[in-house]
Design a protein around this motif. Structure first.
Motif, PDB file in Angstrom:
ATOM      1  N   ARG A 171      -3.815   6.989   1.480  1.00 42.06           N
ATOM      2  CA  ARG A 171      -2.824   6.327   2.298  1.00 42.06           C
ATOM      3  C   ARG A 171      -2.837   4.799   2.181  1.00 42.06           C
ATOM      4  NH1 ARG A 171      -2.127   6.836   8.787  1.00 42.06           N
ATOM      5  NH2 ARG A 171      -0.319   5.477   8.923  1.00 42.06           N
ATOM      6  N   PHE A 172      -4.013   4.211   2.177  1.00 46.29           N
ATOM      7  CA  PHE A 172      -4.048   2.740   2.196  1.00 46.29           C
ATOM      8  C   PHE A 172      -4.431   2.146   0.851  1.00 46.29           C
ATOM      9  CE2 PHE A 172      -4.586   4.043   6.610  1.00 46.29           C
ATOM     10  CZ  PHE A 172      -3.482   3.403   7.150  1.00 46.29           C
ATOM     11  N   ARG A 173      -4.279   2.927  -0.197  1.00 46.72           N
ATOM     12  CA  ARG A 173      -4.556   2.358  -1.515  1.00 46.72           C
ATOM     13  C   ARG A 173      -3.322   1.646  -2.052  1.00 46.72           C
ATOM     14  NH1 ARG A 173      -8.181   6.719  -4.840  1.00 46.72           N
ATOM     15  NH2 ARG A 173      -9.155   7.658  -3.011  1.00 46.72           N
ATOM     16  N   TYR A 174      -3.569   0.856  -3.096  1.00 43.49           N
ATOM     17  CA  TYR A 174      -2.466   0.185  -3.778  1.00 43.49           C
ATOM     18  C   TYR A 174      -2.101   0.971  -5.035  1.00 43.49           C
ATOM     19  CZ  TYR A 174      -2.959  -3.812  -0.723  1.00 43.49           C
ATOM     20  OH  TYR A 174      -2.981  -4.613   0.369  1.00 43.49           O
ATOM     21  N   ASP A 185       3.476   7.525  11.572  1.00 40.31           N
ATOM     22  CA  ASP A 185       2.130   7.864  11.088  1.00 40.31           C
ATOM     23  C   ASP A 185       2.037   9.328  10.688  1.00 40.31           C
ATOM     24  OD1 ASP A 185       1.168   5.381  11.228  1.00 40.31           O
ATOM     25  OD2 ASP A 185       0.097   5.616  13.132  1.00 40.31           O
ATOM     26  N   THR A 191       0.859  -1.187   0.000  1.00 47.17           N
ATOM     27  CA  THR A 191       0.000   0.000   0.000  1.00 47.17           C
ATOM     28  C   THR A 191       0.900   1.244   0.000  1.00 47.17           C
ATOM     29  OG1 THR A 191      -0.049   0.069   2.401  1.00 47.17           O
ATOM     30  CG2 THR A 191      -1.832  -1.129   1.330  1.00 47.17           C
ATOM     31  N   SER A 232      -6.683  10.233   2.004  1.00 48.82           N
ATOM     32  CA  SER A 232      -7.499   9.131   1.497  1.00 48.82           C
ATOM     33  C   SER A 232      -6.675   8.185   0.628  1.00 48.82           C
ATOM     34  CB  SER A 232      -8.668   9.683   0.685  1.00 48.82           C
ATOM     35  OG  SER A 232      -8.183  10.317  -0.479  1.00 48.82           O
ATOM     36  N   ASP A 291       0.870   3.505   2.105  1.00 46.32           N
ATOM     37  CA  ASP A 291       1.353   3.609   3.483  1.00 46.32           C
ATOM     38  C   ASP A 291       2.613   2.767   3.679  1.00 46.32           C
ATOM     39  OD1 ASP A 291       0.943   4.258   6.396  1.00 46.32           O
ATOM     40  OD2 ASP A 291       0.857   2.072   6.469  1.00 46.32           O
TER      41      ASP A 291
END
Lengths: 277, 306, 288
Positions: A155-158, A138, A120, A153, A122
């Motif tokens: 942050r946790f996408r691929y 963080d 991700t 928004s 992140d």
């Protein structure tokens, strides 16, 4: 533009003052080789240049000219080189250490290939922090996303859920996680559309201004290098054939025929190209 | 109440924008699950594997008889006899119960081989591929030596050397099964060794172990898992083959291969003794194959872009 | 331009792809004509420019689907043609050059054999005649050592050479129309100039029509006669190539402003603000 002029004025002054700060990056007599044994050949020949802190320096040339190879040798991705590379007057060790990587980072050409497809955003951004044992990850990741114009928004996408421009922003953010002073840019916009290229170039310029970064940029696009850099080295067949300022280039006073050729070609198609060149 | 929570869960799993690490992972799994559901054959394979696990876990509840208790009065009863759904064998043991208990042995073999051979192959292959040079040469030549022997013959030799028994059979299978994984892992590693994302993490100062574990392994994993599910059929068959030859599980353990071997003597008159465990092997092997084929489509990262 | 000069006219072309989230419309009802001229199609990725080129030759693979009122090539509607008839058009009357020569050349055949095959597929020439013509064609695309290149395999030639070979192969059947999809983007600028000069000469000498698909505004405006600007599957604007810098549509203006230029330094590049309304606008007709 104005910055370039100011630096020119500054230079003689710093010469006259007794203590001159060492160059942010200095490359002297760099030779790089590929292959082994009888197939070993020299890809870069006797390349030397110097970047003061805050400079933006462009390496221009066509494919096979050795421009990307210079970047890779400086960053330590290619081991087979000789010559001298120093940052802030300190010679970099042959085996690059973590301190070196905190000082210098790189942005790659293809944002589709430079981000791990299974991590991700992140994960990608916090990895350098983990590797260097930096706390408060963080907050730093969120700040980095914000700095490159991506909201939290993302942050946790691929990576595959992002557009090319968004990916390149992530790559820029990753390169800045360790707060380096020098950024190596390997054709950072050549895989992107024109409108996205403008966004990324603006972002890089803003970041350089805010953080007083030093850029070493490799590109085949003279228009991009003219926009981004003050000084340009033209490479051909592994050698630097000419070093000139952007003003010189604009005024069409390059000495080398090869540079003139590149310049003419960058303006678009010219039916008289071959009679000129 | 449950209705709303279900909708809430579905919405959570369908979300475009994940808001935590756990959420991102859950969405990935959910997307994979949806793809599995969309592929009927793979889903059938998945159900077969689930059935195998259920049989193994609840064998005492599902089996009407003890798999080892002999009843010479009830020898070789045909399928459908009272209390013997799939008939009984030459010692009057219920074949259905033996197959149910036999699933435990099959599952044990599958799990033990799955946690040893592919992991070992992955470690060897990625290390060889990433380091290159003489390390690669040495490791790959060793792999080639193992690959040069026919699997069953090599397994036979190992079992003969170590002694017959289910543990040694598993060990022998694992030893013969790892080289293909090493080859796959090495090939995958070579394609990404010079890629920009590996270069990028090198430039952050990461060491070899970190790069292999965090960056190379995740990308090898999908082809390894696909290969593993497709291999499972072969592994079950090899185990059955060893059992059949009397080198695997020893009597009276209800191993499917050994059961076929025992039923061979009656194959013409009492066909069910050998056929029923044969069918069990066939169904489970087919299940793994179907699932493997489906996983190939599901796990292919290039396809997941669309 | 009169009707006799019109090589190709496309009317109301649509290309659609089904996906999980509904149908994606890659090309949305565009109309244009091509005469014996160099016509440029410019746009960013996803604008539908490549799909337009492919659909002229009916090369959209399922599940993709194309439809049009008509695609008229020298008087015949290509939509009425059978697949067999289309094959006699492809590579013979209408040729296509793709971006990367590496994927278009057969790696196990020599360069010469491939060009010869392209020639003999559509003409019943003898082997000797085909050889002569092949060498002639290789020389026409500025390959100096034609005999040596004839015997070479694709991996033995450089990218620029490969692209010239592709062009030779596409031009040997003497097509009326050449569709070139980013033919020079993978090449260095100086090699790019070479390839363009060859194309330029062929258009002028043979009276061939050329559809030049590119993302490079500079190149298209300096090389072509007429330009279509595509956005979101539609033609948003069309103009004479040398008047591109006077373009009216905000999208075209935005693209031009976003382009860094050697001669016109700016502090900050203009960033293109996309307007949802552009998508809703009708496609501009590019008939001439």
């Amino acid at each position: 533009m104005r910055r370039g002029v100011r630096r020119k004025v500054c230079l003689p002054m710093s010469k006259s003052s007794s203590i001159k700060p060492p160059a942010a990056l200095e490359v002297a007599a760099l030779n790089v080789y590929f292959g082994q044994g009888s197939e070993r050949f020299q890809a870069v020949k006797d390349v030397s240049f110097k970047l003061e802190k805050g400079d933006s320096f462009g390496l221009v040339g066509e494919s096979g000219s050795g421009k990307s190879t210079v970047l890779r040798a400086i960053s330590g991705l290619i081991a087979d080189w000789d010559g001298r590379i120093s940052t802030d007057g300190v010679v970099v060790p042959r085996h690059r250490n973590k301190a070196f990587y905190r000082r210098m980072q790189m942005v790659f050409q293809d944002p589709y290939a430079s981000l791990h497809p299974r991590h991700t955003i992140d994960g990608i951004l916090s990895e350098p922090l983990k590797l260097h044992g930096i706390k408060d990850r963080d907050a730093k990741v969120l700040k980095a996303l914000d700095d490159v114009g991506l909201g939290k928004s993302f942050r946790f996408r691929y990576p595959h859920q992002l557009s090319g421009g968004q990916r390149q922003r992530v790559a820029v953010a990753r390169a800045l996680m360790l707060e380096p002073e020098i950024l190596l840019l390997d054709e950072p916009t050549s895989a992107l559309d024109v409108s996205v290229q403008a966004e990324i170039l603006n972002l890089l310029n803003d970041l350089r201004r805010e953080r007083n970064l030093t850029f070493l940029m490799v590109t085949h696009d003279l228009a991009v290098v003219a926009h981004m850099c003050q000084k340009i080295a033209v490479m051909n067949r592994g050698e630097i054939v000419e070093v000139l300022s952007v003003e010189q280039m604009r005024k069409e006073t390059p000495k080398e025929a090869y540079t003139k050729e590149l310049l003419t070609a960058s303006r678009g198609y010219d039916p008289d190209f071959f009679s000129v060149a | 109440m449950t209705q709303t929570s279900k909708i809430g869960l579905r919405a959570w799993l369908d979300a475009e924008v994940p808001n935590s690490r756990l959420h991102a992972t859950a969405i990935q799994f959910y997307a994979g699950w949806l793809k599995l559901l969309a592929n009927p054959l793979a889903f059938i394979g998945f159900l077969v594997i689930v059935l195998l696990v259920v049989c193994a876990a609840f064998a005492p509840l599902l089996a009407p008889h003890d798999p080892l208790t002999q009843d010479l009065g009830a020898r070789l009863l045909p399928p459908g006899s009272d209390g013997y759904l799939l008939g009984s064998d030459e010692l009057g043991r219920d074949i259905y119960s033996r197959i149910i208990y036999g699933s435990r042995i099959t599952l044990l073999i599958v799990v033990l081989v799955a946690v040893t051979a592919p992991v070992f192959g992955l470690v060897v292959g990625t290390f060889a591929g990433y380091m290159g040079g003489w390390i690669d040469e040495v490791l790959m030549r060793i792999t080639d030596i193992f690959l040069a022997f026919p699997k069953l013959v090599l397994a036979l030799a190992f079992v003969a050397a170590l002694g017959a028994g289910i543990e040694n059979a598993i060990l022998a299978i694992a030893i013969t099964a790892w080289p293909p994984y090493a080859r796959i892992a090495r090939a995958e590693t070579l394609t990404m060794r010079n890629s920009d994302f590996i270069a990028a993490v090198q430039l952050q100062g990461a060491g070899t172990a970190h790069i292999l574990v965090r960056h190379v392994w995740p990308l090898c994993l999908s082809s390894i898992i696909v290969r593993m599910t497709l291999d499972m059929a072969g592994i079950i068959l090899t185990a059955a083959g060893l059992g059949f030859l009397g080198l695997g599980a020893q009597p009276p353990l209800p191993e499917w291969g050994a059961m076929i071997s025992a039923g061979r003597k009656f194959i013409l008159d009492q066909w069910w003794v050998a056929t029923m465990p044969g069918l069990a092997i066939f169904i489970v092997s087919l299940g793994f194959n179907l699932l493997g084929d489906g996983l190939r489509d599901i796990l292919d990262p290039k396809k997941s872009k669309s | 331009m009169n009707d006799q000069d019109t090589l190709l006219s496309v009317e109301d072309l649509w290309v659609r792809f089904p996906s999980r989230r509904g149908v994606v419309e890659a090309v949305r009802g565009i109309s244009f004509s091509v005469g014996r001229e160099r016509i440029g199609i410019v746009g960013e990725s996803g604008s539908g420019k490549s799909m337009t080129g492919r659909s002229i030759l009916r090369l959209i693979r399922p599940p993709g689907d194309m439809s049009a009122k008509e695609i008229r090539f020298k008087g015949d509607n290509l939509l009425d043609y059978s697949e067999k008839q289309m094959r006699s058009i492809r590579g013979h009357r209408i040729s296509m050059v793709m971006q990367d020569p590496k994927f278009s050349l057969n790696p196990v055949m020599t360069v010469g054999a491939q060009i010869e095959e392209a020639y003999r597929l559509h003409s019943k020439a003898s082997k000797k005649e085909a050889y002569r013509k092949t060498i002639e064609m290789l020389e026409a695309v500025q390959i100096r050592d034609a005999e040596r290149v004839y015997k070479a395999y694709p991996h033995e030639v450089s990218g620029g050479m490969g692209q010239r070979i592709m062009i030779a192969m596409m031009l040997i059947p003497d097509p009326d129309l050449l569709i070139a999809d980013e033919p020079t983007s993978a090449l260095d600028v100086t090699v790019q100039m070479h390839v363009l000069a060859i194309l330029d000469k062929l258009v002028q000498e043979r009276g061939m029509g050329l559809i030049f698909i590119s993302h490079d505004l500079n190149l298209v405006s300096s090389f072509c006669d007429r330009v279509l600007i595509m956005y979101g599957g539609r033609i948003v604007e069309t103009c004479k190539a040398d008047e591109l810098h006077n373009a009216q549509h905000p999208y075209t203006r935005g693209l031009l402003a976003a382009l860094p230029q050697v001669d016109k330094p700016v502090e900050t590049l203009a960033v293109l603000e996309r307007d949802e309304a552009w998508r809703a606008q009708e496609s501009v007709s590019a008939y001439e």
